[in-house]
Scaffold this active site. Structure first.
Site, PDB file in Angstrom:
ATOM      1  N   ASP A 197       1.042  -1.369  -0.098  1.00  0.00           N
ATOM      2  CA  ASP A 197       0.016   0.132   0.290  1.00  0.00           C
ATOM      3  C   ASP A 197       0.963   1.198  -0.276  1.00  0.00           C
ATOM      4  O   ASP A 197       1.861   1.203   0.142  1.00  0.00           O
ATOM      5  CB  ASP A 197      -0.303  -0.253   1.318  1.00  0.00           C
ATOM      6  CG  ASP A 197      -1.812  -1.420   1.199  1.00  0.00           C
ATOM      7  OD1 ASP A 197      -2.012  -1.922  -0.103  1.00  0.00           O
ATOM      8  OD2 ASP A 197      -2.424  -1.138   2.398  1.00  0.00           O
TER       9      ASP A 197
ATOM     10  N   ASP B 125       1.126   4.506   1.988  1.00  0.00           N
ATOM     11  CA  ASP B 125       0.650   4.896   3.533  1.00  0.00           C
ATOM     12  C   ASP B 125       1.112   6.703   3.189  1.00  0.00           C
ATOM     13  O   ASP B 125       2.355   6.984   3.018  1.00  0.00           O
ATOM     14  CB  ASP B 125       1.255   4.713   4.505  1.00  0.00           C
ATOM     15  CG  ASP B 125      -0.207   2.897   4.416  1.00  0.00           C
ATOM     16  OD1 ASP B 125      -0.730   3.022   4.989  1.00  0.00           O
ATOM     17  OD2 ASP B 125       1.470   2.080   4.142  1.00  0.00           O
TER      18      ASP B 125
END
Length: 209
Positions: free
Chosen positions: A133, A135
């Site tokens: 991901d 972030d």
């Protein structure tokens, strides 16, 4: 350098003050890997931190003495690497970061990568996967106006577009806590504001002071 904030990365002398460190957090790893400041209350002179290992399942919460800190890297410092990350990294999240960095810079807000991307950029350790991901933290001290809200939507759309197809975890830091941009953008009645004293459900997270 004592105004520690969530997501700051710290290198310390010695081992964290915890007699029950997991097996993966050996001395060699802790010498290379930074500690991540987390949101929690602590006694004066102590910092709540989290350890992370090579795997997603390897996480451990503990505390360190502030006097043990040797080096500190903030997300804002790592934002300087966003346009041209060091060689040796290859994942979708970094592609998305390069793409969205100019949009983030244009907002005028302080920002930076956190999570695995921030950890990898700061340490050089191999913790990123192809599907990691992205972030991010954005420091926004007051509710955004209409134009700023549009800019936030464009940032989120750029990261999650078919060009990068990356999952985004964008945290808004109000100065008194942090909340997920996705919750706020969804128009929910209240969002979960994470503070040093625990989570609080709020209709307007900027009201907490």
């Amino acid at each position: 350098m004592d105004a520690w904030r969530a997501h700051d990365l710290l290198w310390v002398s010695g081992l964290p003050d915890d007699a029950c460190l997991p097996a993966w957090a050996d001395a060699a790893w802790l010498q290379a890997a930074p500690l991540v400041v987390r949101r929690a209350s602590s006694a004066p002179g102590r910092i709540p931190v989290g350890l992370r290992g090579r795997l997603r399942s390897e996480r451990h919460a503990c505390e360190v003495e502030s006097s043990a800190v040797l080096r500190r890297v903030t997300p804002e410092m790592l934002a300087r690497l966003a346009h041209t990350p060091p060689s040796g990294f290859d994942c979708t999240a970094l592609d998305a970061l390069r793409l969205v960095a100019p949009l983030l810079d244009a907002t005028g807000w302080a920002w930076g990568p956190t999570g695995g991307v921030g950890f990898a950029l700061a340490s050089g350790l191999p913790v990123l996967r192809a599907d990691s991901d992205l972030d991010l933290v954005l420091r926004i001290a007051a509710p955004p106006d209409a134009a700023q809200a549009d800019a936030l939507r464009a940032i989120a759309a750029t990261v999650t577009s078919s060009i990068t197809a990356c999952r985004l975890d964008l945290q808004i830091d109000t100065g008194h806590g942090g909340f997920a941009y996705a919750e706020w953008a969804a128009g929910r009645g209240r969002v979960l504001l994470k503070t040093d004293h625990g989570p609080v459900l709020m209709a307007t997270p900027w009201e907490l002071a």
